[in-house]
Design an enzyme around this catalytic site. Structure first.
Site, PDB file in Angstrom:
ATOM      1  N   LYS A 112       0.807  -1.223   0.000  1.00  0.00           N
ATOM      2  CA  LYS A 112       0.000   0.000   0.000  1.00  0.00           C
ATOM      3  C   LYS A 112       0.839   1.272   0.000  1.00  0.00           C
ATOM      4  O   LYS A 112       0.332   2.344  -0.312  1.00  0.00           O
ATOM      5  CB  LYS A 112      -0.960   0.006   1.198  1.00  0.00           C
ATOM      6  CG  LYS A 112      -2.118  -0.961   1.005  1.00  0.00           C
ATOM      7  CD  LYS A 112      -3.237  -0.760   1.983  1.00  0.00           C
ATOM      8  CE  LYS A 112      -4.413  -1.670   1.634  1.00  0.00           C
ATOM      9  NZ  LYS A 112      -5.357  -1.854   2.723  1.00  0.00           N
ATOM     10  N   LYS A 196      -5.129 -10.845  -7.628  1.00  0.00           N
ATOM     11  CA  LYS A 196      -6.362 -11.133  -6.891  1.00  0.00           C
ATOM     12  C   LYS A 196      -7.457 -10.124  -7.233  1.00  0.00           C
ATOM     13  O   LYS A 196      -7.158  -8.956  -7.532  1.00  0.00           O
ATOM     14  CB  LYS A 196      -6.101 -11.169  -5.378  1.00  0.00           C
ATOM     15  CG  LYS A 196      -5.934  -9.818  -4.726  1.00  0.00           C
ATOM     16  CD  LYS A 196      -6.030  -9.919  -3.187  1.00  0.00           C
ATOM     17  CE  LYS A 196      -5.913  -8.524  -2.593  1.00  0.00           C
ATOM     18  NZ  LYS A 196      -6.193  -8.438  -1.179  1.00  0.00           N
ATOM     19  N   LYS A 199     -10.841  -4.509  -4.626  1.00  0.00           N
ATOM     20  CA  LYS A 199     -11.612  -3.284  -4.863  1.00  0.00           C
ATOM     21  C   LYS A 199     -10.729  -2.161  -5.384  1.00  0.00           C
ATOM     22  O   LYS A 199     -11.200  -1.256  -6.033  1.00  0.00           O
ATOM     23  CB  LYS A 199     -12.385  -2.838  -3.624  1.00  0.00           C
ATOM     24  CG  LYS A 199     -11.671  -2.983  -2.317  1.00  0.00           C
ATOM     25  CD  LYS A 199     -12.689  -2.942  -1.170  1.00  0.00           C
ATOM     26  CE  LYS A 199     -12.072  -3.490   0.103  1.00  0.00           C
ATOM     27  NZ  LYS A 199     -13.041  -3.828   1.111  1.00  0.00           N
TER      28      LYS A 199
HETATM   29  P1  AMP Z   1     -10.648  -6.679   1.831  1.00  0.00           P
HETATM   30  O1  AMP Z   1     -11.359  -6.566   0.518  1.00  0.00           O
HETATM   31  O2  AMP Z   1      -9.174  -6.620   1.653  1.00  0.00           O
HETATM   32  O3  AMP Z   1     -11.180  -5.750   2.871  1.00  0.00           O
HETATM   33  O4  AMP Z   1     -10.922  -8.143   2.365  1.00  0.00           O
HETATM   34  C1  AMP Z   1     -12.052  -8.573   3.075  1.00  0.00           C
HETATM   35  C2  AMP Z   1     -12.016 -10.101   3.186  1.00  0.00           C
HETATM   36  O5  AMP Z   1     -12.160 -10.699   1.887  1.00  0.00           O
HETATM   37  C3  AMP Z   1     -10.716 -10.666   3.756  1.00  0.00           C
HETATM   38  O6  AMP Z   1     -11.002 -11.819   4.532  1.00  0.00           O
HETATM   39  C4  AMP Z   1      -9.946 -11.039   2.542  1.00  0.00           C
HETATM   40  O7  AMP Z   1      -9.009 -12.065   2.793  1.00  0.00           O
HETATM   41  C5  AMP Z   1     -11.049 -11.532   1.602  1.00  0.00           C
HETATM   42  N1  AMP Z   1     -10.681 -11.302   0.207  1.00  0.00           N
HETATM   43  C6  AMP Z   1     -10.430 -10.110  -0.386  1.00  0.00           C
HETATM   44  N2  AMP Z   1     -10.144 -10.253  -1.685  1.00  0.00           N
HETATM   45  C7  AMP Z   1     -10.214 -11.585  -1.935  1.00  0.00           C
HETATM   46  C8  AMP Z   1     -10.030 -12.388  -3.119  1.00  0.00           C
HETATM   47  N3  AMP Z   1      -9.745 -11.850  -4.304  1.00  0.00           N
HETATM   48  N4  AMP Z   1     -10.191 -13.725  -3.001  1.00  0.00           N
HETATM   49  C9  AMP Z   1     -10.516 -14.289  -1.817  1.00  0.00           C
HETATM   50  N5  AMP Z   1     -10.700 -13.596  -0.677  1.00  0.00           N
HETATM   51  C10 AMP Z   1     -10.558 -12.269  -0.725  1.00  0.00           C
END
Ligand code: AMP
Ligand code: TRP
Length: 335
Positions: A112, A196, A199
């Site tokens: 980040k 991956k 967002k």
């Molecule tokens: P975040 O979007 O980073 O706030 O992630 C929220 C939750 O979603 C966390 O448990 C991440 O590990 C999971 N997560 C985020 N992006 C992915 C992805 N592309 N595939 C699987 N899990 C994800």
């Protein structure tokens, strides 16, 4: 009953399929066998300097999507992190147990701050994993369901828990374990299937948002990047695009990847994509509708969140009192 805790940041209008399959689906399942607590971690989101009105809106939207996905406030707690002040309090104490080098090794921080450089980042972003550890340790959490990208942060939570127990005495906090489902631990970007789904990811066509218009969802699936072969088989290295589509298909339909491979033998990529588009749209439509109902009744939503926060706060205070006492902080008799 063993305790589960997990959380997401309110940093987007809609969760995406990676959040849903990588985390939320598991949260919902774990409610059957565990005592579950799920939070919308708005204090974490402050590290991104969000617009205040947008943060407020996204906090409600994120909670609405938890409830729509099946987080059940009759059985589990669902609350907003900033409503439970113990999170910030424990985070401070934990920060005094965290090495500078240890925090500096967190890869998410490095990612980040790649653009701005470390000196351009805020200190909150640096201590973010310590706040995350506080979230987890406050509830004597045994199991933390997350996607693969959170593994390193969880390792820090475990290290901090063990350090607290060794310095302050066994039983100060519970040492948590990650719960990462291998098959869906990482859902990839549809346009760049080695990255991956995220967002903050570049191309909006690469992601499927839960609250998107179904037509757009279908279009994104149909324009997913694949490869120059024609065979539909799972091979993460040689065929990342097709493998990602098979993972999503399998997760949503419950069909094993091998069965899908057999069913699509001799058929074209276009068939797989258009049938998967139908599966995704059919799956997301009720989810979308239910989330919109919650979003359109903020009073009802706020009531659920307030009840969750009251119960969470009572649990958190017990842990915080124990830690403060063992640290040598005087009891607060005015309370
Ligand atoms: P975040 O979007 O980073 O706030 O992630 C929220 C939750 O979603 C966390 O448990 C991440 O590990 C999971 N997560 C985020 N992006 C992915 C992805 N592309 N595939 C699987 N899990 C994800
Ligand atoms: N860091 C997590 C993410 O970006 C969100 C999070 C904050 C979290 N606190 C947590 C996840 C506690 C699990 C447990 O996805």
């Amino acid at each position: 009953m063993t305790r589960v805790f997990s959380a997401m940041q309110p940093t987007s209008d809609s969760l995406h399929l990676g959040n849903y399959l990588g985390a939320l689906v598991e949260w919902v399942k774990l409610q059957d066998t565990h005592d579950a607590i799920y939070s919308v971690v708005d204090l974490h989101a402050l590290t991104q300097s969000p617009d205040p009105a947008q943060l407020r809106d996204r906090t409600r939207r994120t909670a609405a999507q938890y409830l729509a996905a099946g987080v059940d406030p009759e059985r589990s707690l669902c609350f907003v992190q900033s409503h439970v002040p113990q999170h910030a309090e424990l985070a401070w104490a934990l920060s005094t147990f965290t090495g500078m080098g240890e925090a500096g090794r967190m890869t998410q921080f490095k990612d980040k701050t790649q653009k701005t450089g470390e000196s351009g980042a805020n200190v909150g972003l640096f201590t973010y994993p310590v706040l995350m550890a506080a979230d987890i340790l406050l509830y004597d959490t045994d199991v933390v369901p997350v996607g693969e990208d959170q593994r390193q942060h969880l390792e820090l939570s475990r290290n901090l828990a063990e350090r607290l127990n060794s310095r302050l005495g066994e039983g100060t906090v519970v040492v948590p374990k990650p719960h990462i489902v291998k098959e869906t631990a990482k859902i990839y970007d549809l346009q760049d299937p080695v990255k991956k789904m995220s967002k903050s990811g570049g191309n909006p066509k690469g992601i499927i948002e839960i609250l998107d218009d179904p037509k757009k969802v279908a279009k994104n699936i149909k324009s997913a990047v694949t490869d120059l072969e024609t065979q539909i088989r799972f091979d993460r290295d040689a065929k990342p695009g097709i493998s990602n589509l098979l993972t999503i298909y399998s997760a949503l339909s419950g069909e094993a990847v091998e069965d899908l491979e057999a069913r699509y033998e001799g058929r074209m990529y276009g068939h797989l994509k258009s049938e998967l588009a139908d599966v995704v749209v059919a799956y997301l439509t009720p989810l979308h509708d239910s989330a919109m109902e919650w979003i359109d009744s903020p009073d009802r939503l706020d009531t659920v969140l307030a009840q969750g926060a009251a119960k969470a706060s009572a649990i958190a205070q017990v842990t915080l009192d124990r830690v403060y006492d063992r640290l040598g902080l005087l009891p607060a008799l005015h309370r």
